[in-house]
Design an enzyme around this catalytic site. Structure first.
Site, PDB file in Angstrom:
ATOM      1  N   CYS A   1      44.374  72.973  27.016  1.00  0.00           N
ATOM      2  CA  CYS A   1      45.176  71.704  27.049  1.00  0.00           C
ATOM      3  C   CYS A   1      44.683  70.534  25.974  1.00  0.00           C
ATOM      4  O   CYS A   1      45.484  69.947  25.223  1.00  0.00           O
ATOM      5  CB  CYS A   1      45.334  71.021  28.455  1.00  0.00           C
ATOM      6  SG  CYS A   1      46.266  72.253  29.296  1.00  0.00           S
TER       7      CYS A   1
ATOM      8  N   ASP B   1      48.887  67.273  32.260  1.00  0.00           N
ATOM      9  CA  ASP B   1      49.438  66.850  33.549  1.00  0.00           C
ATOM     10  C   ASP B   1      48.922  65.658  33.953  1.00  0.00           C
ATOM     11  O   ASP B   1      47.672  65.365  34.580  1.00  0.00           O
ATOM     12  CB  ASP B   1      48.877  68.020  34.589  1.00  0.00           C
ATOM     13  CG  ASP B   1      49.332  67.946  35.893  1.00  0.00           C
ATOM     14  OD1 ASP B   1      49.752  66.851  36.230  1.00  0.00           O
ATOM     15  OD2 ASP B   1      48.673  68.987  37.031  1.00  0.00           O
TER      16      ASP B   1
ATOM     17  N   ASN C   1      40.430  64.190  32.399  1.00  0.00           N
ATOM     18  CA  ASN C   1      40.307  64.399  30.959  1.00  0.00           C
ATOM     19  C   ASN C   1      39.848  63.019  30.488  1.00  0.00           C
ATOM     20  O   ASN C   1      38.760  62.860  29.509  1.00  0.00           O
ATOM     21  CB  ASN C   1      41.621  64.629  30.247  1.00  0.00           C
ATOM     22  CG  ASN C   1      41.796  66.171  30.714  1.00  0.00           C
ATOM     23  OD1 ASN C   1      43.033  66.386  30.645  1.00  0.00           O
ATOM     24  ND2 ASN C   1      41.135  66.748  31.039  1.00  0.00           N
TER      25      ASN C   1
END
Length: 277
Positions: A159, A182, A190
């Site tokens: 991702c 997300d 993150n």
């Protein structure tokens, strides 16, 4: 009041109010009950931090030690073997763990993959630090987790798939590329993780902290996350905490979880949300 909470609230509201549904498509992700996990998305979103404070949400509890464990697993251990996570009771990759005890050739595998360089066989992380120290003006300080040859052997496509580092006026700036984010569950991890990584790299390479930028191609909220998120962003944010990083560590590979302390982290309760697989 935490600046990230304000940025996050604006992003969530933008997606819920203006996002595009994918209900007209056959989506890959599903809920535990087998039903499709639909999302609302904003295409191409940028969020930027000046790094004057630690970017971690206070409107809910973020499992910051778990986030750092995952970061250490990727960037310090540089492996896709989940034994490090299991030893530290980190369960976030259980759904994607294969029978061989790995997540395939994803993330840490790509970071630890040997690459030949003039200074000898190295890997992407060691090479980044070497180049920052020896060729700081370069615009080629890039780490890529997206290896087209290995995608079919990854449990999950990356991702956060690349990052670029720039040195300007003795400050180390980091730009993080995210193909899919997300926003409810993934993004808070993150953002905090890559801030921590930036602190680690800046410390061992001797630079001051510059800006942290996230370029998100598909910033989305899952349908079942909308109500919990609306509840979360109505909460009053607290002041951002401080992050202590052990100043004695000068070798990147020597970092362990004991070298980090989050000080005065005041937060609201956890917001329960399902994970789409």
């Amino acid at each position: 009041m935490s600046k990230y909470d304000i940025i996050y609230k604006d992003l969530v509201e933008d997606i819920i109010e203006n996002g595009i549904w994918d209900k007209d498509q056959l989506v890959r992700t599903k809920w535990a009950d087998g039903s499709p996990a639909y999302t609302k998305s904003i295409i191409s979103k940028q969020i930027k931090f000046d790094n004057h404070e630690v970017p971690i949400l206070t409107t809910k509890r973020v499992a910051w030690k778990t986030a750092i464990h995952e970061l250490l697993w990727f960037y310090v251990k540089r492996t896709s073997d989940v034994s490090y996570l299991q030893e530290n009771n980190v369960k976030i990759w259980e759904e994607w763990t294969r029978t061989d005890g790995t997540i395939g050739k994803a993330y840490g595998y790509q970071l630890g993959k040997p690459i030949p360089k003039p200074q000898g066989v190295t890997n992407q992380v060691d090479n980044l630090i070497y180049e920052l120290n020896n060729n700081p003006a370069s615009r080629r300080h890039v780490i890529s987790l997206w290896n087209i040859d290995d995608l079919h052997e990854m449990s999950l496509y990356p991702c956060v798939w690349h990052n670029q580092w720039l040195v300007k006026e003795s400050k180390l700036h980091l730009i993080v590329g995210v193909r899919s984010n997300d926003v409810a569950l993934g993004q808070p991890f993150n953002v905090f993780q890559y801030y921590v990584l930036q602190r680690m790299i800046a410390q061992v390479s001797g630079y001051e902290m510059g800006t942290l930028t996230f370029n998100i191609n598909d910033a989305h909220v899952y349908e079942r996350h909308i109500e919990p998120l609306q509840e979360q962003i109505r909460r009053e944010p607290y002041k951002a905490p401080e992050l202590w990083v052990n100043p004695e560590i000068k070798n990147f590979d020597e970092f362990t979880i004991d070298d980090f302390k989050l000080i005065n982290y005041k937060h609201h309760d956890k917001v329960p949300m399902e994970v789409a697989i």
